[in-house]
Enzyme design. Sequence first.
Site, PDB file in Angstrom:
ATOM      1  N   ASN A   1      52.250  42.690  60.038  1.00  0.00           N
ATOM      2  CA  ASN A   1      52.394  42.642  58.571  1.00  0.00           C
ATOM      3  C   ASN A   1      52.146  43.997  57.916  1.00  0.00           C
ATOM      4  O   ASN A   1      51.271  44.167  57.077  1.00  0.00           O
ATOM      5  CB  ASN A   1      51.486  41.568  57.961  1.00  0.00           C
ATOM      6  CG  ASN A   1      50.009  41.792  58.240  1.00  0.00           C
ATOM      7  OD1 ASN A   1      49.633  42.349  59.272  1.00  0.00           O
ATOM      8  ND2 ASN A   1      49.164  41.343  57.316  1.00  0.00           N
TER       9      ASN A   1
ATOM     10  N   LYS B   1      55.150  36.060  64.945  1.00  0.00           N
ATOM     11  CA  LYS B   1      54.147  35.603  63.982  1.00  0.00           C
ATOM     12  C   LYS B   1      54.799  34.915  62.795  1.00  0.00           C
ATOM     13  O   LYS B   1      55.670  35.474  62.140  1.00  0.00           O
ATOM     14  CB  LYS B   1      53.321  36.801  63.488  1.00  0.00           C
ATOM     15  CG  LYS B   1      52.256  36.479  62.459  1.00  0.00           C
ATOM     16  CD  LYS B   1      51.141  35.605  63.040  1.00  0.00           C
ATOM     17  CE  LYS B   1      50.121  35.210  61.978  1.00  0.00           C
ATOM     18  NZ  LYS B   1      49.004  36.152  61.864  1.00  0.00           N
TER      19      LYS B   1
ATOM     20  N   LEU C   1      41.067  35.523  54.635  1.00  0.00           N
ATOM     21  CA  LEU C   1      41.943  34.353  54.626  1.00  0.00           C
ATOM     22  C   LEU C   1      42.306  33.995  56.057  1.00  0.00           C
ATOM     23  O   LEU C   1      42.660  34.886  56.833  1.00  0.00           O
ATOM     24  CB  LEU C   1      43.218  34.638  53.813  1.00  0.00           C
ATOM     25  CG  LEU C   1      42.995  34.772  52.304  1.00  0.00           C
ATOM     26  CD1 LEU C   1      44.279  35.237  51.616  1.00  0.00           C
ATOM     27  CD2 LEU C   1      42.531  33.439  51.705  1.00  0.00           C
TER      28      LEU C   1
ATOM     29  N   ASP D   1      40.764  38.958  64.171  1.00  0.00           N
ATOM     30  CA  ASP D   1      41.431  39.112  62.877  1.00  0.00           C
ATOM     31  C   ASP D   1      40.822  40.284  62.108  1.00  0.00           C
ATOM     32  O   ASP D   1      40.742  40.255  60.881  1.00  0.00           O
ATOM     33  CB  ASP D   1      41.372  37.821  62.058  1.00  0.00           C
ATOM     34  CG  ASP D   1      42.326  37.833  60.858  1.00  0.00           C
ATOM     35  OD1 ASP D   1      43.255  38.659  60.849  1.00  0.00           O
ATOM     36  OD2 ASP D   1      42.131  37.027  59.931  1.00  0.00           O
TER      37      ASP D   1
ATOM     38  N   HIS E   1      40.299  47.198  55.061  1.00  0.00           N
ATOM     39  CA  HIS E   1      40.724  47.646  53.734  1.00  0.00           C
ATOM     40  C   HIS E   1      39.712  48.686  53.265  1.00  0.00           C
ATOM     41  O   HIS E   1      38.507  48.530  53.500  1.00  0.00           O
ATOM     42  CB  HIS E   1      40.727  46.494  52.723  1.00  0.00           C
ATOM     43  CG  HIS E   1      41.766  45.450  52.961  1.00  0.00           C
ATOM     44  ND1 HIS E   1      43.107  45.644  52.676  1.00  0.00           N
ATOM     45  CD2 HIS E   1      41.670  44.182  53.430  1.00  0.00           C
ATOM     46  CE1 HIS E   1      43.782  44.537  52.973  1.00  0.00           C
ATOM     47  NE2 HIS E   1      42.933  43.635  53.433  1.00  0.00           N
TER      48      HIS E   1
ATOM     49  N   ALA F   1      41.698  40.454  50.885  1.00  0.00           N
ATOM     50  CA  ALA F   1      41.134  39.579  51.913  1.00  0.00           C
ATOM     51  C   ALA F   1      41.143  40.284  53.261  1.00  0.00           C
ATOM     52  O   ALA F   1      42.138  40.891  53.644  1.00  0.00           O
ATOM     53  CB  ALA F   1      41.944  38.290  51.993  1.00  0.00           C
TER      54      ALA F   1
END
EC number: 3.5.2.3
Length: 348
Positions: free
Chosen positions: A45, A103, A223, A251, A255, A267
């Site tokens: 992503n 994904k 999330l 995960d 950030h 998130a």
Amino acid sequence: MTAPSQVLKIRRPDDWHLHLRDGDMLKTVVPYTSEIYGRAIVMPNLAPPVTTVEAAVAYRQRILHAVPAGHDFTPLMTCYLTDSLDPNELERGFNEGVFTAAKLYPANATTNSSHGVTSVDAIMPVLERMEKIGMPLLVHGEVTHADIDIFDREARFIESVMEPLRQRLTALKVVFEHITTKDAADYVRDGNERLAATITPQHLMFNRNHMLVGGVRPHLYCLPILKRNIHQQALRELVASGFNRVFLGTDSAPHARHRKESSCGCAGCFNAPTALGSYATVFEEMNALQHFEAFCSVNGPQFYGLPVNDTFIELVREEHQVAESIALTDDTLVPFLAGETVRWSVKQ
């Protein structure tokens, strides 16, 4: 006189769910994973997302260039599913060893998922091809309808999307990623050998009270969101049972500090530096250290049909303090458990 430290030797683990970002952030965070893990499933992503073989090859090279000398690390690349993805492109990437998995992000479910899938029906030809070639589907399992409460989105996804999909494509291998609820723990445990799950350290260590009581803790905001304690306990019991279709997926999602500590914060928990010790702490608390190595190093390769790593690492049980922050070019990165004293860490 200090008590002798306890050492835990395990086969080198893998991280089956990881965000490395790109650019300067990529260069900063890669070493925290590559020094510990043999392999990692790298999320696609980016902006724009990784949807072609060429984009995945280029991204893999950027990752490998950020791996320090002496680290033996293999990034396993994934394809970001979109409504318009060509099944032939996906199959080519899988056959060429570029894509390990694909994904599924429901559109707008999480960071950089606006290009995600609007409905499973929209990508059915892709999913049918994946079933045919044996390519695993990695799922962010939340519905995104505005009228569904954020704490209910995972449970609702199981009944409205996951179960109908698995009934329709019975041979499709599915990883239900970062599960956060008793509903998901029960669903995976009761499923067949083609369904597995990953669990993050934060969902094993914390529940929504830790994030919200006495002040909002933005560095625990991720999330799917942390749930109530009954769900946390169900996840802890699942891993402590030695169930072999659940495995390590941090995960880890970095950030910059100003994007977390904000009026509209992002998130994600950057847990790569502290995740393995956090998992060890949970297994120890659950009197289940005998299952720790399988969770970290065996169950994932077994599900993916890959060999286990042939090297070993050691964790040491002695208190140390986690750094408050990590420098970025023009900001800082706050690691999971920043400033806290932790029991387990990887032996350097």
